[in-house]
Design a protein around this motif. Structure first.
Motif, PDB file in Angstrom:
ATOM      1  N   GLY A 195       0.546   3.145 -41.346  1.00  0.00           N
ATOM      2  CA  GLY A 195       1.309   2.119 -42.035  1.00  0.00           C
ATOM      3  C   GLY A 195       0.528   1.395 -43.109  1.00  0.00           C
ATOM      4  O   GLY A 195      -0.608   1.746 -43.447  1.00  0.00           O
ATOM      5  N   SER A 196       1.156   0.335 -43.640  1.00  0.00           N
ATOM      6  CA  SER A 196       0.552  -0.439 -44.721  1.00  0.00           C
ATOM      7  C   SER A 196      -0.605  -1.307 -44.235  1.00  0.00           C
ATOM      8  O   SER A 196      -1.291  -1.936 -45.038  1.00  0.00           O
ATOM      9  N   SER A 197      -0.839  -1.353 -42.921  1.00  0.00           N
ATOM     10  CA  SER A 197      -2.010  -2.061 -42.389  1.00  0.00           C
ATOM     11  C   SER A 197      -3.273  -1.207 -42.478  1.00  0.00           C
ATOM     12  O   SER A 197      -4.342  -1.629 -42.036  1.00  0.00           O
ATOM     13  N   SER A 198      -3.155  -0.019 -43.039  1.00  0.00           N
ATOM     14  CA  SER A 198      -4.286   0.882 -43.225  1.00  0.00           C
ATOM     15  C   SER A 198      -5.040   0.456 -44.489  1.00  0.00           C
ATOM     16  O   SER A 198      -4.573   0.674 -45.605  1.00  0.00           O
ATOM     17  N   ASN A 199      -6.202  -0.144 -44.306  1.00  0.00           N
ATOM     18  CA  ASN A 199      -6.964  -0.745 -45.401  1.00  0.00           C
ATOM     19  C   ASN A 199      -8.367  -0.173 -45.479  1.00  0.00           C
ATOM     20  O   ASN A 199      -8.998   0.092 -44.443  1.00  0.00           O
ATOM     21  N   TYR A 200      -8.901  -0.070 -46.693  1.00  0.00           N
ATOM     22  CA  TYR A 200     -10.179   0.601 -46.901  1.00  0.00           C
ATOM     23  C   TYR A 200     -11.095  -0.203 -47.822  1.00  0.00           C
ATOM     24  O   TYR A 200     -10.633  -0.876 -48.736  1.00  0.00           O
ATOM     25  N   LEU A 201     -12.393  -0.136 -47.538  1.00  0.00           N
ATOM     26  CA  LEU A 201     -13.424  -0.854 -48.268  1.00  0.00           C
ATOM     27  C   LEU A 201     -13.128  -2.357 -48.269  1.00  0.00           C
ATOM     28  O   LEU A 201     -13.195  -3.026 -49.283  1.00  0.00           O
ATOM     29  N   THR A 202     -12.827  -2.883 -47.093  1.00  0.00           N
ATOM     30  CA  THR A 202     -12.445  -4.293 -46.995  1.00  0.00           C
ATOM     31  C   THR A 202     -13.654  -5.227 -46.989  1.00  0.00           C
ATOM     32  O   THR A 202     -13.540  -6.384 -47.397  1.00  0.00           O
ATOM     33  N   SER A 203     -14.796  -4.738 -46.496  1.00  0.00           N
ATOM     34  CA  SER A 203     -15.995  -5.575 -46.428  1.00  0.00           C
ATOM     35  C   SER A 203     -17.214  -4.665 -46.450  1.00  0.00           C
ATOM     36  O   SER A 203     -17.881  -4.470 -45.430  1.00  0.00           O
ATOM     37  N   PRO A 204     -17.533  -4.078 -47.616  1.00  0.00           N
ATOM     38  CA  PRO A 204     -18.488  -2.967 -47.662  1.00  0.00           C
ATOM     39  C   PRO A 204     -19.938  -3.326 -47.418  1.00  0.00           C
ATOM     40  O   PRO A 204     -20.747  -2.444 -47.132  1.00  0.00           O
ATOM     41  N   GLY A 205     -20.288  -4.583 -47.516  1.00  0.00           N
ATOM     42  CA  GLY A 205     -21.658  -4.967 -47.222  1.00  0.00           C
ATOM     43  C   GLY A 205     -22.670  -4.151 -47.994  1.00  0.00           C
ATOM     44  O   GLY A 205     -22.602  -4.036 -49.224  1.00  0.00           O
ATOM     45  N   ALA A 206     -23.615  -3.543 -47.278  1.00  0.00           N
ATOM     46  CA  ALA A 206     -24.712  -2.813 -47.910  1.00  0.00           C
ATOM     47  C   ALA A 206     -24.242  -1.581 -48.678  1.00  0.00           C
ATOM     48  O   ALA A 206     -24.966  -1.090 -49.558  1.00  0.00           O
ATOM     49  N   GLN A 207     -23.051  -1.056 -48.372  1.00  0.00           N
ATOM     50  CA  GLN A 207     -22.555   0.106 -49.113  1.00  0.00           C
ATOM     51  C   GLN A 207     -22.089  -0.262 -50.517  1.00  0.00           C
ATOM     52  O   GLN A 207     -21.974   0.607 -51.375  1.00  0.00           O
ATOM     53  N   GLY A 208     -21.808  -1.522 -50.761  1.00  0.00           N
ATOM     54  CA  GLY A 208     -21.491  -1.985 -52.105  1.00  0.00           C
ATOM     55  C   GLY A 208     -20.044  -1.785 -52.501  1.00  0.00           C
ATOM     56  O   GLY A 208     -19.308  -0.989 -51.915  1.00  0.00           O
ATOM     57  N   THR A 209     -19.627  -2.536 -53.500  1.00  0.00           N
ATOM     58  CA  THR A 209     -18.266  -2.447 -54.014  1.00  0.00           C
ATOM     59  C   THR A 209     -18.164  -1.319 -55.039  1.00  0.00           C
ATOM     60  O   THR A 209     -19.165  -0.741 -55.469  1.00  0.00           O
ATOM     61  N   GLY A 210     -16.913  -1.014 -55.451  1.00  0.00           N
ATOM     62  CA  GLY A 210     -16.689   0.047 -56.415  1.00  0.00           C
ATOM     63  C   GLY A 210     -16.940   1.417 -55.828  1.00  0.00           C
ATOM     64  O   GLY A 210     -17.058   1.595 -54.615  1.00  0.00           O
ATOM     65  N   GLY A 211     -17.028   2.431 -56.673  1.00  0.00           N
ATOM     66  CA  GLY A 211     -17.224   3.795 -56.211  1.00  0.00           C
ATOM     67  C   GLY A 211     -15.989   4.322 -55.512  1.00  0.00           C
ATOM     68  O   GLY A 211     -14.901   3.737 -55.571  1.00  0.00           O
ATOM     69  N   VAL A 212     -16.121   5.447 -54.823  1.00  0.00           N
ATOM     70  CA  VAL A 212     -14.998   6.059 -54.115  1.00  0.00           C
ATOM     71  C   VAL A 212     -14.896   5.431 -52.732  1.00  0.00           C
ATOM     72  O   VAL A 212     -15.783   5.595 -51.889  1.00  0.00           O
ATOM     73  N   ALA A 213     -13.806   4.716 -52.491  1.00  0.00           N
ATOM     74  CA  ALA A 213     -13.599   4.036 -51.210  1.00  0.00           C
ATOM     75  C   ALA A 213     -13.013   4.972 -50.175  1.00  0.00           C
ATOM     76  O   ALA A 213     -13.359   4.910 -48.992  1.00  0.00           O
ATOM     77  N   LEU A 214     -12.086   5.841 -50.610  1.00  0.00           N
ATOM     78  CA  LEU A 214     -11.355   6.710 -49.681  1.00  0.00           C
ATOM     79  C   LEU A 214     -11.169   8.083 -50.302  1.00  0.00           C
ATOM     80  O   LEU A 214     -10.658   8.204 -51.422  1.00  0.00           O
ATOM     81  N   THR A 215     -11.598   9.110 -49.565  1.00  0.00           N
ATOM     82  CA  THR A 215     -11.406  10.501 -49.965  1.00  0.00           C
ATOM     83  C   THR A 215     -10.598  11.201 -48.889  1.00  0.00           C
ATOM     84  O   THR A 215     -10.954  11.138 -47.710  1.00  0.00           O
ATOM     85  N   VAL A 216      -9.515  11.874 -49.285  1.00  0.00           N
ATOM     86  CA  VAL A 216      -8.644  12.578 -48.340  1.00  0.00           C
ATOM     87  C   VAL A 216      -8.408  13.993 -48.863  1.00  0.00           C
ATOM     88  O   VAL A 216      -7.955  14.176 -49.999  1.00  0.00           O
ATOM     89  N   GLY A 217      -8.674  14.987 -48.015  1.00  0.00           N
ATOM     90  CA  GLY A 217      -8.500  16.364 -48.445  1.00  0.00           C
ATOM     91  C   GLY A 217      -7.063  16.836 -48.465  1.00  0.00           C
ATOM     92  O   GLY A 217      -6.694  17.687 -49.273  1.00  0.00           O
ATOM     93  N   GLY A 218      -6.232  16.298 -47.561  1.00  0.00           N
ATOM     94  CA  GLY A 218      -4.841  16.728 -47.452  1.00  0.00           C
ATOM     95  C   GLY A 218      -3.866  15.721 -48.031  1.00  0.00           C
ATOM     96  O   GLY A 218      -4.112  15.122 -49.084  1.00  0.00           O
ATOM     97  N   ASP A 219      -2.745  15.489 -47.318  1.00  0.00           N
ATOM     98  CA  ASP A 219      -1.692  14.584 -47.773  1.00  0.00           C
ATOM     99  C   ASP A 219      -1.890  13.192 -47.187  1.00  0.00           C
ATOM    100  O   ASP A 219      -2.415  13.021 -46.084  1.00  0.00           O
ATOM    101  N   VAL A 220      -1.399  12.178 -47.931  1.00  0.00           N
ATOM    102  CA  VAL A 220      -1.430  10.792 -47.476  1.00  0.00           C
ATOM    103  C   VAL A 220       0.017  10.322 -47.342  1.00  0.00           C
ATOM    104  O   VAL A 220       0.761  10.300 -48.327  1.00  0.00           O
ATOM    105  N   THR A 221       0.417   9.951 -46.109  1.00  0.00           N
ATOM    106  CA  THR A 221       1.804   9.586 -45.833  1.00  0.00           C
ATOM    107  C   THR A 221       1.872   8.254 -45.091  1.00  0.00           C
ATOM    108  O   THR A 221       0.860   7.720 -44.663  1.00  0.00           O
ATOM    109  N   GLY A 222       3.108   7.740 -44.927  1.00  0.00           N
ATOM    110  CA  GLY A 222       3.319   6.469 -44.236  1.00  0.00           C
ATOM    111  C   GLY A 222       3.439   5.332 -45.220  1.00  0.00           C
ATOM    112  O   GLY A 222       3.908   5.501 -46.347  1.00  0.00           O
TER     113      GLY A 222
END
Length: 380
Positions: free
Chosen positions: A72-99
């Motif tokens: 669902g829409s509660s699926s959130n990414y890169l919400t508090s990246p800390g040491a990984q830092g902001t920007g860049g690729v937050a989410l990579t998905v090989g297949g389909d993204v649904t919901g």
């Protein structure tokens, strides 16, 4: 890294262990590269799912999904990246993204190999690149690239290879820049799988250097005073935690890495146990579920990085640390404090004596020649 015990003292003490099982031989250069690659992947990502992810919660750091993503829409990414830092690729998905529409935060971008049917809200100006079709993206001033069709999308620039409708932004027809993205992600997923399997198998072959201790209420993982790498071996996690109310892991700052090898194809927890860990465990503690094909952590929170590349993992509360699984049903947050140890295979192999020293040792110690070749004498 420094051995817990001096090399010769370890060899002498090993006389009584001459009949014990040997650890696996050190890997070849190629094998070492794969193992170190697995360590690096755990540093780079907060979550790696080799196949499919079903999510109703957040990932604070970066996420890689080799298969499909739904939720669902509660699926959130890169919400508090800390040491990984902001920007860049937050989410990579090989297949389909649904919901429901996925939320990408802190300027992170989104890459999808299949179709982006769920829509996405790009919070912070990250771009979207999709090999297939794109629907319902709010790019907030960033660009969208689609190999196929685009529908219901708002962006500064929209690059597309198919058709477009009900979308706002400067339109660039006939664009092919997203072509081949799915194949590239699938190739990377295969590399990660190979590397993470190698890392898990290698860690599983290490001999235990510490044991879990218990009180009437606690199960305690605390290595002896020392430094380098500590290894625990657990044959039946649920059985060994049954009757206890608190799981305790103490990770002395002198240690570079603590490995907890957990055997068993199906892993679950007793209802009685609670894990109230310090917040830094994920940086240097790896729970290596090397045999698991199914792990259910129930409603329990979990501290420390989880390495389970063969397992279908299910969580109902948060995990704090890097997480690797074959597939994941995620009903709790994946929190940062991800794996950061700089340990490499070369450090496991350190301390091997020169040939002349070997000859002196064989002459002096006789029967222990075979024993001192064991990796445990060199473990730090």
């Amino acid at each position: 890294m420094h051995p817990v015990r001096p090399f010769f003292a370890a060899a002498t003490a090993s006389l009584a262990l001459a009949g014990a099982a040997m650890a696996a031989p050190l890997p070849s250069a190629v094998g070492a590269d794969q193992i170190n690659g697995g360590f690096q992947a755990m540093r780079d990502f907060n979550l790696i799912v080799l196949k499919d992810l079903q999510s109703t919660s957040e990932v604070q750091g970066r996420t890689f999904v080799g298969g499909n993503l739904k939720g669902g829409s509660s699926s959130n990414y890169l919400t508090s990246p800390g040491a990984q830092g902001t920007g860049g690729v937050a989410l990579t998905v090989g297949g389909d993204v649904t919901g429901g529409a996925k939320n990408i935060n802190n300027g992170g971008s989104l890459k999808v190999g299949g179709n982006l049917d769920s829509g996405a809200n790009m919070n912070g100006g990250g771009s979207v690149k999709v090999d297939g079709n794109v629907k319902k993206v709010n790019a907030n001033g960033a660009s969208v690239y689609a190999g196929g069709n685009v529908e219901g999308t708002n962006a500064k620039d929209i690059y597309y290879g198919g058709a477009i409708k009900t979308s706002n932004g400067t339109k660039h027809a006939g664009d092919k820049s997203a072509d081949g993205l799915q194949a590239a992600i699938e190739e990377q997923a295969a590399i990660y799988e190979q590397e993470l399997m190698a890392t898990s198998d290698y860690l599983a072959d290490l001999d235990a250097t510490a044991i879990m201790t218990t009180t009437s209420q606690q199960a305690i993982f605390k290595p002896d005073v020392g430094s380098g790498v500590a290894v625990f071996s657990i044959s039946d996690l649920k059985g060994q935690l049954t009757g206890k109310t608190e799981l305790v892991v103490e990770a002395p700052t002198s240690y570079d890495l603590i490995v907890i090898n957990v055997a068993g194809a199906k892993v679950s927890l007793p209802n009685s146990i609670n894990f109230n860990g310090p917040t830094n465990l994920g940086q240097k503690v790896i729970w290596n579920f090397f045999e698991a094909t199914s792990i259910d952590l129930g409603s329990k929170s979990w501290y420390g990085s989880v390495l389970a590349p063969k397992a279908d993992l299910k969580i109902g509360n948060f995990i704090q640390g890097s997480v690797v699984a074959r597939s994941l049903v995620q009903n709790g947050a994946i929190k940062m404090d991800n794996y950061r140890s700089s340990v490499t295979v070369a450090e496991f192999a350190g301390g091997v004596p020169e040939p002349a020293t070997w000859a002196m040792m064989i002459m002096g110690f006789g029967a222990i020649g075979a024993v001192i070749r064991r990796r445990r004498a060199a473990l730090a």
